[in-house]
Scaffold this active site. Structure first.
Site: not given
Ligand code: MRU
Length: 354
Positions: A45-46, A245, A255
């Protein structure tokens, strides 16, 4: 250093983030459908990591192809569509898929499948390397911007910084986007303490950011998502920095859900609030945040806490995974190319031109 994802000998290996920090479990697979499932379930994720995982998933997919060259275009189109359908909000996924499609489009006619696959493999590895390098560039630019904006405080003391969700090595492969900036700021002696909000419902802040900070020995404290306004009121936060995101052409930024409330609160308290994200997170085709597709996840993520039922199974739930912070609440967007401070429409467009 945490090895969030790697690709060797046609095998994808990733750290399954669902079990952290209590269990460090690495998974290896050559099956592209398993890799898609890892993206969907947030085992990986991220935004930047999702992009890298998507590129490697496409490689796993093409490695499984057993047909003729004539049959490949239909297979490839459906494979990429399947990967693109895994998560809707992080534009890095679509950016990585577009880079793979470009390699395919430019080389399919003249190359053997073997030669084409070798080029696509190299492109996936390059996406991964680029994201690692992006972290270093963002960190430098972010720290330089903070030194300018918060010089008045730094004359007398170090800074307390709020961050949300997880934007470190687990999310970005390198040192991180927002967490990369925080890490470098800490190394340069600018940080007193990091405040990490838990990031309900999947607790990326409480579980993952805290784990990364613990490993680095950076002082931090975890708070519930709803605490930030109170801490700002008490002067316990000097600035905020988070990842993204998807960033629209006007600077509106999607985000992790909860980000917008932190940003509005920072704005109210006259505290700078930054986004740190690579250029691969900017979607210049989208004029503003209302066009960003926001992922809605299963109601059970909220009705249960890690498998334990905390509400009746019929409790109606809205579980948006992301929110959109209007650009006007942001002090700046730190990319790997430039720290963009204000005038997002012109500056982000110029960045994408490059
Ligand atoms: O649902 P996730 O854990 O994938 O969400 C991640 C986020 O919202 C992060 O803040 C975003 O991807 C930035 S990562 C550098």
């Amino acid at each position: 250093m945490i090895d969030a994802i790697s690709f060797n000998d046609s095998t994808l290996r990733y750290l399954d983030q669902r079990y952290l920090p209590l269990r460090e479990e690495y998974v290896s697979t050559r099956n592209y459908q398993e890799a898609i499932e890892a993206i969907k379930t947030l085992a990986v994720r991220g935004a930047p990591l999702i992009g890298v995982a998507a590129a490697y998933t496409i490689i796993l997919g093409i490695n499984s192809f057993k047909g003729t060259k004539e049959e490949f275009p239909a297979f490839f189109t459906s494979l990429v569509a399947e990967v693109e359908a895994s998560r809707p909000t992080a534009v890095n996924l679509f950016f990585a898929a577009a880079r793979m499609k470009k390699v395919y489009a430019e080389n399919f006619a003249n190359d053997s499948l073997e030669a084409l696959f070798a080029k696509m493999n190299a492109a996936a590895l390059k996406i991964h390397d680029d994201e690692i390098a992006n972290c270093d560039a963002m960190s430098r630019l972010g720290v330089d911007q903070i030194k300018i904006d918060l010089a008045h405080i730094l004359k007398t003391r170090k800074l307390n910084v709020l961050t949300h969700c997880n934007t470190g090595t687990l999310a970005c492969c390198g040192t991180g986007s927002a967490l990369g900036v925080i890490r470098l700021a800490w190394q340069e002696g600018l940080i007193e303490r990091v405040i990490t909000s838990e990031s309900r419902p999947l607790l990326q802040g409480l579980r993952l950011t805290a784990w990364e900070l613990q490993q680095d020995g950076i002082p931090f404290v975890s708070i519930s998502d709803s605490s930030s306004a109170f801490l700002m009121q008490r002067g316990m936060i000097d600035f905020g920095i988070v990842g993204a995101d998807r960033i629209a052409a006007n600077g509106d930024t999607a985000n992790k859900i909860g980000t917008c409330a932190h940003a509005i609160s920072a704005y109210h308290h006259n505290l700078p609030f930054y986004i740190a994200a690579p250029v691969s997170t900017i979607d210049i085709t989208i004029p503003d945040g209302t066009h960003i597709p926001i992922e809605e996840r299963s109601a059970d993520e909220l009705r249960t806490i890690f498998g334990t039922q905390v509400a009746t199974p019929t409790t109606p739930v809205l579980n948006y995974a992301f929110d959109v912070t209007p650009g006007k609440f942001l002090r700046g967007i730190i990319t790997d190319k430039k720290a963009v401070v204000g005038n997002y429409i012109t500056e982000l467009a110029a960045l994408m031109e490059e």
